[in-house]
Enzyme design. Structure first.
Site, PDB file in Angstrom:
ATOM      1  N   LYS A 119       0.827  -1.218   0.000  1.00  0.00           N
ATOM      2  CA  LYS A 119       0.000   0.000   0.000  1.00  0.00           C
ATOM      3  C   LYS A 119       0.856   1.261   0.000  1.00  0.00           C
ATOM      4  O   LYS A 119       0.474   2.270  -0.582  1.00  0.00           O
ATOM      5  CB  LYS A 119      -0.957   0.002   1.193  1.00  0.00           C
ATOM      6  CG  LYS A 119      -2.096  -0.985   1.013  1.00  0.00           C
ATOM      7  CD  LYS A 119      -3.280  -0.692   1.900  1.00  0.00           C
ATOM      8  CE  LYS A 119      -4.429  -1.610   1.540  1.00  0.00           C
ATOM      9  NZ  LYS A 119      -5.564  -1.500   2.440  1.00  0.00           N
ATOM     10  N   LYS A 203      -4.680  -8.910  -6.286  1.00  0.00           N
ATOM     11  CA  LYS A 203      -5.998  -9.176  -5.701  1.00  0.00           C
ATOM     12  C   LYS A 203      -7.022  -8.109  -6.115  1.00  0.00           C
ATOM     13  O   LYS A 203      -6.650  -6.954  -6.352  1.00  0.00           O
ATOM     14  CB  LYS A 203      -5.904  -9.316  -4.180  1.00  0.00           C
ATOM     15  CG  LYS A 203      -6.002  -8.049  -3.408  1.00  0.00           C
ATOM     16  CD  LYS A 203      -6.287  -8.287  -1.929  1.00  0.00           C
ATOM     17  CE  LYS A 203      -6.339  -6.913  -1.275  1.00  0.00           C
ATOM     18  NZ  LYS A 203      -7.150  -6.810  -0.112  1.00  0.00           N
ATOM     19  N   LYS A 206     -10.989  -2.792  -3.550  1.00  0.00           N
ATOM     20  CA  LYS A 206     -11.937  -1.690  -3.750  1.00  0.00           C
ATOM     21  C   LYS A 206     -11.227  -0.380  -4.058  1.00  0.00           C
ATOM     22  O   LYS A 206     -11.819   0.533  -4.611  1.00  0.00           O
ATOM     23  CB  LYS A 206     -12.912  -1.550  -2.578  1.00  0.00           C
ATOM     24  CG  LYS A 206     -12.305  -1.375  -1.206  1.00  0.00           C
ATOM     25  CD  LYS A 206     -13.430  -1.173  -0.189  1.00  0.00           C
ATOM     26  CE  LYS A 206     -13.436  -2.197   0.917  1.00  0.00           C
ATOM     27  NZ  LYS A 206     -12.250  -2.182   1.781  1.00  0.00           N
TER      28      LYS A 206
HETATM   29  N1  AQP Z   1      -9.783  -9.913  -3.378  1.00  0.00           N
HETATM   30  C1  AQP Z   1     -10.169 -10.444  -2.234  1.00  0.00           C
HETATM   31  N2  AQP Z   1     -10.427 -11.755  -2.142  1.00  0.00           N
HETATM   32  C2  AQP Z   1     -10.838 -12.309  -0.945  1.00  0.00           C
HETATM   33  N3  AQP Z   1     -11.007 -11.585   0.192  1.00  0.00           N
HETATM   34  C3  AQP Z   1     -10.762 -10.270   0.126  1.00  0.00           C
HETATM   35  N4  AQP Z   1     -10.842  -9.286   1.036  1.00  0.00           N
HETATM   36  C4  AQP Z   1     -10.489  -8.104   0.481  1.00  0.00           C
HETATM   37  N5  AQP Z   1     -10.174  -8.285  -0.808  1.00  0.00           N
HETATM   38  C5  AQP Z   1     -10.339  -9.630  -1.064  1.00  0.00           C
HETATM   39  C6  AQP Z   1     -11.259  -9.484   2.417  1.00  0.00           C
HETATM   40  O1  AQP Z   1     -12.292  -8.563   2.696  1.00  0.00           O
HETATM   41  C7  AQP Z   1     -12.225  -8.194   4.069  1.00  0.00           C
HETATM   42  C8  AQP Z   1     -12.322  -6.718   4.213  1.00  0.00           C
HETATM   43  O2  AQP Z   1     -11.179  -6.121   3.659  1.00  0.00           O
HETATM   44  P1  AQP Z   1     -10.825  -4.643   4.064  1.00  0.00           P
HETATM   45  O3  AQP Z   1     -11.838  -3.726   3.561  1.00  0.00           O
HETATM   46  O4  AQP Z   1     -10.598  -4.554   5.516  1.00  0.00           O
HETATM   47  O5  AQP Z   1      -9.441  -4.351   3.439  1.00  0.00           O
HETATM   48  P2  AQP Z   1      -8.590  -5.006   2.344  1.00  0.00           P
HETATM   49  O6  AQP Z   1      -8.269  -6.422   2.679  1.00  0.00           O
HETATM   50  O7  AQP Z   1      -7.416  -4.107   2.136  1.00  0.00           O
HETATM   51  O8  AQP Z   1      -9.619  -4.979   1.119  1.00  0.00           O
HETATM   52  P3  AQP Z   1      -9.593  -4.119  -0.166  1.00  0.00           P
HETATM   53  O9  AQP Z   1     -10.858  -4.362  -0.903  1.00  0.00           O
HETATM   54  O10 AQP Z   1      -8.332  -4.387  -0.926  1.00  0.00           O
HETATM   55  O11 AQP Z   1      -9.612  -2.657   0.396  1.00  0.00           O
HETATM   56  P4  AQP Z   1      -8.634  -1.463   0.103  1.00  0.00           P
HETATM   57  O12 AQP Z   1      -8.557  -1.366  -1.381  1.00  0.00           O
HETATM   58  O13 AQP Z   1      -9.231  -0.269   0.748  1.00  0.00           O
HETATM   59  O14 AQP Z   1      -7.312  -1.842   0.718  1.00  0.00           O
HETATM   60  C9  AQP Z   1     -10.917  -8.780   4.626  1.00  0.00           C
HETATM   61  O15 AQP Z   1     -11.220  -9.943   5.363  1.00  0.00           O
HETATM   62  C10 AQP Z   1     -10.152  -9.128   3.392  1.00  0.00           C
HETATM   63  O16 AQP Z   1      -9.281 -10.208   3.605  1.00  0.00           O
END
Ligand code: AQP
Length: 342
Positions: A119, A203, A206
């Site tokens: 990040k 991955k 969002k």
């Molecule tokens: N691509 C993915 N596949 C499976 N699980 C996923 N999670 C996120 N992306 C995937 C799971 O969703 C939960 C919430 O995630 P988060 O919002 O706390 O943060 P993150 O893991 O950093 O998810 P994002 O979507 O990638 O958010 P941003 O872009 O803001 O960093 C977690 O349990 C995560 O494992």
């Protein structure tokens, strides 16, 4: 004999309001949250807004993003009567325990966290200090409830190992074996890691700058079908074995999404589609995704029309969460040796 309190089995997990929820968040996390709701353990699910601000969030949009994640929780089947649903900033005990954990976790541990490296990217010097200590706050989120089980996607595995290390070190340092539980990650199911539609080695996220890389829970049927149609793939037909899929990340990802949505295993999907090209497979996948997500999107829209009701649910959940967290924080303060005179 240990002076350990008995740890009530308790599920905790969270999602950041850092954008619209994706199919990855749904299949990797929220779908499992819902399944666990009826698994006999107390379930606590949090919209982690303190985590969200580790990267810039427009203040005018954050409250609405928080409501939207809550609407997604509810639309996917979380029930505020059976689970505690709230947003993190309404329960100050999270941030307070995180400070204690900032003093327990070692810099060397944090330096190994791959999510910070991903990040922060090349501009590491300019990343927020909050992003760096994010895993300590995550440990506090779980342990302020003495959470024992944590459903997450695979990307969070390393952070959960750190939460266990923090719990263990706290227990050792203060001579209180089992004061905090060593929480168990619940990673699994057919889609613990949903990948980007544009790059099968990254991955689905969002906050990815490309909207075409992900399916949002708010996408309509046309957008979903269009994104799947334009998803990157290779020219080969689908194989008949899982081994043959391993070297084809984009194909593996689409088959994984199909299997997770259909509730079948990967082999069954291959048995049905082996020998067929993506021209045949993608429309079937789009149909499945649309039939699965359309009712969720419609329910989210209905819920978002009444923000006061969402706020009421979050406020009520925050009160119930604080009732569990505050005594655990007070006990922690006593163990650390803080003077408390009121
Ligand atoms: N691509 C993915 N596949 C499976 N699980 C996923 N999670 C996120 N992306 C995937 C799971 O969703 C939960 C919430 O995630 P988060 O919002 O706390 O943060 P993150 O893991 O950093 O998810 P994002 O979507 O990638 O958010 P941003 O872009 O803001 O960093 C977690 O349990 C995560 O494992």
């Amino acid at each position: 004999m240990s002076d350990a309190p008995k740890h009530t089995p308790r599920v905790f997990s969270g999602v950041q309001p850092s954008g619209e929820l994706t199919l990855g968040n749904y299949l990797g996390a929220v779908k499992r949250f819902v399944e666990l709701q009826d698994g006999g353990m107390e379930t606590i699910y949090c919209v982690v807004d303190l985590h969200a601000i580790t990267t810039w969030q427009e203040p005018s949009e954050l409250a609405d993003a928080t409501r939207q994640v809550t609407a997604a929780f509810l639309a996917c089947g979380l029930d505020p009567k059976r689970s505690i649903l709230f947003n993190q900033s309404q329960v100050p005990a999270h941030a307070e325990l995180a400070w204690v954990f900032n003093c327990v976790a070692r810099l060397g541990w944090l330096n190994r966290m791959t999510q910070f490296k991903d990040k922060a990217g090349k501009n590491r010097e300019n990343a927020s200090a909050g992003l760096y200590v994010y895993p300590n706050l995550m440990a506090a989120d779980i342990l302020v409830y003495r959470g024992t089980h944590v459903p997450v996607g695979e990307d969070q595995k390393q952070h959960l190992e750190l939460a266990r290390d923090i719990a263990q070190k706290f227990n050792n340092d203060f001579g209180r074996p089992d004061f905090f539980p060593l929480c168990e990650p619940l990673i699994g199911g057919p889609a613990p890691r949903v990948m980007s539609l544009r790059d099968g080695t990254k991955k689905m996220s969002k906050s990815d700058p490309s909207d075409m890389s992900r399916i949002n829970l708010t996408d309509d049927a046309d957008a979903i079908a269009n994104k799947i149609r334009r998803a990157r793939t290779d020219p080969e037909p689908l194989p008949d074995t899982l081994e043959a899929l391993e070297a084809r990340p984009e194909a593996r990802n689409l088959v994984g999404i199909y299997s997770a949505l259909a509730g079948t295993d990967l082999e069954e999907v291959l048995a049905e589609f082996a020998g067929q090209g993506f021209g045949a497979f993608k429309p079937r996948l789009a149909e499945l995704a649309v039939s699965h997500l359309t009712p969720i999107t419609a329910e989210m829209n209905r819920l978002m029309a009444d923000p006061a009701e969402i706020d009421r649910i979050l406020g009520d959940g925050a009160n119930r969460a604080a009732e569990i967290a505050e005594p655990i924080l007070a006990e922690t303060y006593d163990v650390v040796g803080f003077l408390r005179s009121r």
